[in-house]
Design a protein around this motif. Structure first.
Motif, PDB file in Angstrom:
ATOM      1  N   GLU A   1      42.953  33.605  53.471  1.00  0.00           N
ATOM      2  CA  GLU A   1      44.240  34.231  53.737  1.00  0.00           C
ATOM      3  C   GLU A   1      44.116  35.724  54.028  1.00  0.00           C
ATOM      4  N   LYS A   2      43.214  36.404  53.331  1.00  0.00           N
ATOM      5  CA  LYS A   2      43.190  37.868  53.360  1.00  0.00           C
ATOM      6  C   LYS A   2      42.092  38.474  54.224  1.00  0.00           C
ATOM      7  N   THR A   3      41.120  37.678  54.674  1.00  0.00           N
ATOM      8  CA  THR A   3      40.010  38.234  55.443  1.00  0.00           C
ATOM      9  C   THR A   3      39.649  37.333  56.615  1.00  0.00           C
TER      10      THR A   3
ATOM     11  N   GLU B   1      42.048  32.290  48.926  1.00  0.00           N
ATOM     12  CA  GLU B   1      42.464  33.692  48.973  1.00  0.00           C
ATOM     13  C   GLU B   1      41.696  34.459  50.048  1.00  0.00           C
ATOM     14  N   LEU B   2      40.405  34.194  50.159  1.00  0.00           N
ATOM     15  CA  LEU B   2      39.605  34.862  51.188  1.00  0.00           C
ATOM     16  C   LEU B   2      40.025  34.423  52.585  1.00  0.00           C
TER      17      LEU B   2
ATOM     18  N   LEU C   1      38.476  44.529  48.373  1.00  0.00           N
ATOM     19  CA  LEU C   1      38.799  44.518  49.798  1.00  0.00           C
ATOM     20  C   LEU C   1      39.470  45.810  50.259  1.00  0.00           C
ATOM     21  N   ASN C   2      40.203  46.448  49.361  1.00  0.00           N
ATOM     22  CA  ASN C   2      40.906  47.683  49.729  1.00  0.00           C
ATOM     23  C   ASN C   2      40.035  48.929  49.643  1.00  0.00           C
TER      24      ASN C   2
ATOM     25  N   SER D   1      38.914  43.089  40.759  1.00  0.00           N
ATOM     26  CA  SER D   1      39.668  42.062  41.476  1.00  0.00           C
ATOM     27  C   SER D   1      39.255  42.048  42.943  1.00  0.00           C
ATOM     28  N   LEU D   2      39.609  40.947  43.610  1.00  0.00           N
ATOM     29  CA  LEU D   2      39.303  40.837  45.030  1.00  0.00           C
ATOM     30  C   LEU D   2      40.085  41.860  45.838  1.00  0.00           C
ATOM     31  N   ASP D   3      41.355  42.044  45.525  1.00  0.00           N
ATOM     32  CA  ASP D   3      42.154  43.029  46.257  1.00  0.00           C
ATOM     33  C   ASP D   3      41.548  44.423  46.138  1.00  0.00           C
ATOM     34  N   GLU D   4      41.118  44.772  44.931  1.00  0.00           N
ATOM     35  CA  GLU D   4      40.520  46.086  44.731  1.00  0.00           C
ATOM     36  C   GLU D   4      39.261  46.243  45.573  1.00  0.00           C
TER      37      GLU D   4
ATOM     38  N   GLN E   1      39.443  30.914  45.149  1.00  0.00           N
ATOM     39  CA  GLN E   1      38.879  32.121  45.749  1.00  0.00           C
ATOM     40  C   GLN E   1      38.678  31.948  47.249  1.00  0.00           C
TER      41      GLN E   1
END
Length: 377
Positions: free
Chosen positions: A89-91, A86-87, A62-63, A57-60, A83
């Motif tokens: 928002e999160k990066t 989501e990117l 990125l973390n 997953s993307l979260d996995e 996608q």
């Protein structure tokens, strides 16, 4: 000193692996993380980048403690918009996203608004801009070889859609339709070469040969395999697209022609070398550009060869390398982005308008400065 960029890949099927091979040719580019659920594709990617880690997953991804510095999206079309959102928002990472940016009109406004707030470069992969013969073709137009260009035509006569994971490219709902999936490249080229925005589109299409005997969950593919599209520009220039996807016997896959009051200029681009029958026909054709002045009459031909290493790295005449080199410089040198989110969205909207025109039999007028469209009465 070579600057290093650590890349994460979202999706790594056939096109993603072309990106891997071309990134390997850039000093300082290093793919360290990949999200790819298909085990066969994972195996092939491992052969190209054995030290990359795979994630579910993307979260996995990125973390993980990987110090990622850029993301490349090469997933199926219908996943791109979600996608990207989501990117965003999160990066705050630089992103290169394969075309098409979106696969339906409802996604355009969301992506446009979110991208405007993203602090890092976002680059849409439009490989045809970077093919050496197309680049030379554009240079000669800018140099005034044809004068004030009035007409532009693009012909692509090629092989059918290739097999993809789960054959997602067989249906309009997942691909956006052929005139989006395949042809947003060409609508992007039309905008680039005319320097103008589209005001009206008319299309006639067919599904006459390809995939008609295939079934997926009881459904027959609805993807078209041939089309004529006429495009009118705000500048008064006109362009046409002639697409056929059951013509893989052609010597050249793409033929582009620009005509102005001074001359006609043509560009001839062969298809992927791996499909050329060298055993019976010898070496694959070399790309060329041909200028045909009105006076004095007589064509002037120039071969535009592509470096063999780049040809071996993918199916797009070296363009994926040049595109990634530009993206790498945007990250490391603050160089400008050549193909913006706006460029990518406009190209998709033209394709969607063409799909709508073919469905209704009516021409379609683009509205909202080219980000929406209205079917004419």
């Amino acid at each position: 000193m070579v600057k290093s960029v650590r890349y994460g890949m979202l999706g790594c099927g056939m096109m993603g692996q072309e990106h891997l091979r071309n990134l390997a040719l850039i000093d300082g580019a290093q793919v360290v993380a990949i999200i790819e659920p298909d085990k066969t594709m994972q195996s092939r990617c491992s052969e190209l980048v054995p030290n990359a880690q795979f994630f579910d997953s993307l979260d996995e991804m990125l973390n993980a403690d990987l110090a990622l510095q850029a993301i490349v999206i090469t997933t199926p079309n219908y996943q791109h918009a979600d996608q990207l959102l989501e990117l965003f928002e999160k990066t705050d990472l630089p992103i290169l996203v394969e075309k098409p940016v979106v696969s339906n009109l409802a996604q355009v406004a969301k992506i446009k608004a979110a991208a405007a707030k993203h602090p890092a470069p976002v680059w849409v992969a439009m490989e045809y801009r970077y093919m050496p013969p197309v680049n030379q073709f554009r240079k000669q137009i800018l140099d005034g070889d044809v004068g004030d260009m009035k007409m532009l035509s693009i012909r692509e006569h090629r092989f059918p859609f290739l097999e993809k994971v789960n054959d997602w490219n067989r249906f309009n709902v997942k691909s956006g339709g052929t005139l989006v999936e395949k042809c947003c490249h060409f609508f992007d080229l039309m905008r680039l070469l005319t320097g103008s925005e589209v005001k009206r589109v008319y299309a006639s299409t067919g599904q006459d040969c390809n995939h008609l005997d295939e079934k997926y969950d009881g459904e027959t593919p609805d993807i078209i395999d041939n089309a004529f599209v006429v495009v009118d520009f705000e500048s008064g220039q006109r362009a046409s697209l002639d697409l056929n996807m059951f013509a893989e016997g052609s010597r050249y896959q793409e033929e582009i022609c620009a005509i102005g009051p001074k001359a006609k200029l043509e560009c001839f681009v062969p298809g992927p070398g791996r499909f050329w029958p060298t055993q019976t026909l010898g070496d694959a054709p070399i790309p060329k550009v041909v200028l045909s002045p009105r006076q004095p009459k007589g064509p002037i031909e120039a071969d535009i060869p592509v470096d063999g290493t780049l040809l071996a790295a993918g199916d797009h005449n070296g363009s994926t390398f040049y595109q990634h080199l530009g993206f790498y410089k945007a990250i490391t040198e603050n160089a400008p982005v050549d193909v913006s989110i706006e460029d990518g969205l406009r190209a998709v909207v033209i394709g969607l308008a063409a799909q709508q025109s073919a469905k209704t039999g009516l021409s379609v007028t683009l509205t909202d400065n080219g980000f929406s469209y209205l079917t004419e009465e």
